[in-house]
Design a protein around this motif. Structure first.
Motif, mmCIF file in Angstrom:
data_model
loop_
_atom_site.group_PDB
_atom_site.id
_atom_site.type_symbol
_atom_site.label_atom_id
_atom_site.label_comp_id
_atom_site.label_asym_id
_atom_site.label_seq_id
_atom_site.Cartn_x
_atom_site.Cartn_y
_atom_site.Cartn_z
ATOM 1 N N VAL A 66 0.821 -1.220 0.000
ATOM 2 C CA VAL A 66 0.000 0.000 0.000
ATOM 3 C C VAL A 66 0.852 1.267 0.000
ATOM 4 O O VAL A 66 0.406 2.323 -0.481
ATOM 5 N N GLU A 67 2.065 1.200 0.529
ATOM 6 C CA GLU A 67 2.871 2.415 0.699
ATOM 7 C C GLU A 67 3.113 3.175 -0.612
ATOM 8 O O GLU A 67 2.821 4.387 -0.687
ATOM 9 N N PRO A 68 3.629 2.537 -1.665
ATOM 10 C CA PRO A 68 3.863 3.293 -2.905
ATOM 11 C C PRO A 68 2.575 3.757 -3.575
ATOM 12 O O PRO A 68 2.577 4.772 -4.283
ATOM 13 N N ILE A 107 -7.769 -1.193 2.948
ATOM 14 C CA ILE A 107 -8.053 0.233 3.152
ATOM 15 C C ILE A 107 -7.497 0.686 4.494
ATOM 16 O O ILE A 107 -6.844 1.729 4.598
ATOM 17 N N GLN A 108 -7.742 -0.104 5.524
ATOM 18 C CA GLN A 108 -7.260 0.263 6.855
ATOM 19 C C GLN A 108 -5.739 0.301 6.894
ATOM 20 O O GLN A 108 -5.138 1.209 7.495
ATOM 21 N N TYR A 133 -0.959 3.786 7.254
ATOM 22 C CA TYR A 133 0.314 4.277 6.717
ATOM 23 C C TYR A 133 0.231 5.774 6.438
ATOM 24 O O TYR A 133 1.155 6.532 6.789
ATOM 25 N N ALA A 134 -0.865 6.210 5.822
ATOM 26 C CA ALA A 134 -1.013 7.629 5.514
ATOM 27 C C ALA A 134 -0.992 8.469 6.793
ATOM 28 O O ALA A 134 -0.316 9.508 6.858
ATOM 29 N N HIS A 135 -1.718 8.024 7.791
ATOM 30 C CA HIS A 135 -1.772 8.771 9.054
ATOM 31 C C HIS A 135 -0.400 8.844 9.715
ATOM 32 O O HIS A 135 -0.002 9.904 10.233
ATOM 33 N N ALA A 136 0.338 7.756 9.697
ATOM 34 C CA ALA A 136 1.654 7.716 10.344
ATOM 35 C C ALA A 136 2.678 8.583 9.629
ATOM 36 O O ALA A 136 3.672 8.994 10.239
ATOM 37 N N HIS A 137 2.446 8.891 8.354
ATOM 38 C CA HIS A 137 3.440 9.637 7.574
ATOM 39 C C HIS A 137 2.932 11.004 7.109
ATOM 40 O O HIS A 137 3.528 11.617 6.228
ATOM 41 N N GLY A 138 1.856 11.466 7.707
ATOM 42 C CA GLY A 138 1.351 12.794 7.381
ATOM 43 C C GLY A 138 0.835 12.932 5.962
ATOM 44 O O GLY A 138 0.912 14.005 5.361
ATOM 45 N N LEU A 139 0.285 11.847 5.417
ATOM 46 C CA LEU A 139 -0.225 11.848 4.052
ATOM 47 C C LEU A 139 -1.752 11.793 4.048
ATOM 48 O O LEU A 139 -2.383 11.471 5.055
#
Length: 311
Positions: free
Chosen positions: A125-127, A154-155, A160-166
């Motif tokens: 999911v990261e990329p 999705i979760q 990942y988005a939340h942890a990296h400010g995305l």
């Protein structure tokens, strides 16, 4: 018509979403009547995709937006990353290619809600999240979501988005209807089963249901002995779904409406934010679907319709 919020969008989203898969520049005059009536009834979001008619749907919408000069009033939901003959296309290169093609065809410089049309579980999911965020940062996309992804993926992506400010995904678009598919209509499609619906209820994550009327299963055009539409037979013909049909028909008589209104109301009355994607081809069909927005269903009626309570 009720409206609900999707994170990242300035406007609240109408509970009926106008599907445009059959739109084409050649029928734009007829479809303009449907579009105009949809707006008049309080709708404000159009569902399309880069692969609908090889881009014909987006071209038709772009023509209508240019003619009406109302882009600021309309929310555009389009999708990319659909697999091709070579397989999955959920990667940065494909996303960029599809997005820029959609912008050109829609004659706009931004997409309100951009969804990935399918998942590729082989891709982390990261990329994917990072690729989409590049376009959000450029102002080309306001909000991102997914179609036919599992709630677990999705979760994972949103964590990942939340942890990296995305920016994370703001909505999910699986298949949800009163009729439960025996098998997917197309490869890679996801149905919102009981576990998925429970996740949406707990998280209050918005769900945009494609084929909310199960391909017309509840319109009266089909019966157990009629088998001239092989895809509908393959996907929806089951004893359980015919019992759901019977119960929807019975409740429709009680409430003074049509069976299809009950089926659509079932989708719209879920205990979390829901938009139902409908695909009327005539103004009369659109107006009929709108009647479902006025029908209340109790939790007991919802469970009964879905065979969770005895007849």
């Amino acid at each position: 018509m009720k409206h609900f919020q999707i994170s990242g969008l300035d406007q609240r989203v109408s509970e009926l979403i106008l599907g445009t898969a059959t739109f084409h520049p050649s029928n734009i005059e007829e479809m303009s009547g449907v579009l105009d009536e949809y707006i008049r009834l309080g709708g404000n979001i159009l569902d399309t995709a880069q692969n609908y008619g090889a881009g014909d749907s987006e071209n038709a919408i772009g023509m209508w937006l240019n003619e009406r000069k109302n882009r600021q009033d309309i929310l555009i939901l389009t999708k990319g990353g659909h697999p091709d003959e070579n397989g999955p296309r959920v990667n940065a290169e494909a996303i960029k290619y599809d997005l820029f093609g959609s912008l050109q065809r829609l004659q706009t410089d931004y997409i309100d809600l951009y969804l990935l049309h399918r998942d590729d579980p082989a891709v982390p999911v990261e990329p994917i999240v990072e690729a989409l965020n590049e376009h959000v940062e450029q102002g080309l996309i306001k909000a991102i979501g997914v179609s036919n992804w599992s709630c677990e993926r999705i979760q994972e992506a949103n964590n990942y988005a939340h942890a990296h400010g995305l920016v994370g995904f703001s909505c999910s678009s699986p298949h949800l209807s009163l009729a439960e598919p025996v098998e997917p209509m197309w490869p890679g499609c996801v149905f919102a089963d009981k576990g998925t619906r429970s996740w949406h209820e707990v998280t209050q994550f918005p769900l945009l249901s494609w084929s909310a009327l199960a391909g017309g299963f509840f319109t009266g055009r089909f019966s157990p002995g009629r088998r001239d539409h092989p895809d509908i037979v393959r996907v929806y013909y089951s004893d359980e779904n015919w019992e759901r049909y019977r119960r929807a028909e019975q409740l429709a008589l009680k409430k003074g409406c049509r069976t299809l209104h009950i089926a659509l109301a079932y989708v719209l009355r879920q205990p979390f934010p829901v938009g139902g994607i409908i695909g009327p081809r005539r103004v009369e069909e659109l107006q009929s679907s709108f009647e479902a927005t006025r029908i209340p269903l109790s939790p007991e009626e919802m469970r009964w319709l879905n065979l969770e309570e005895a007849s």
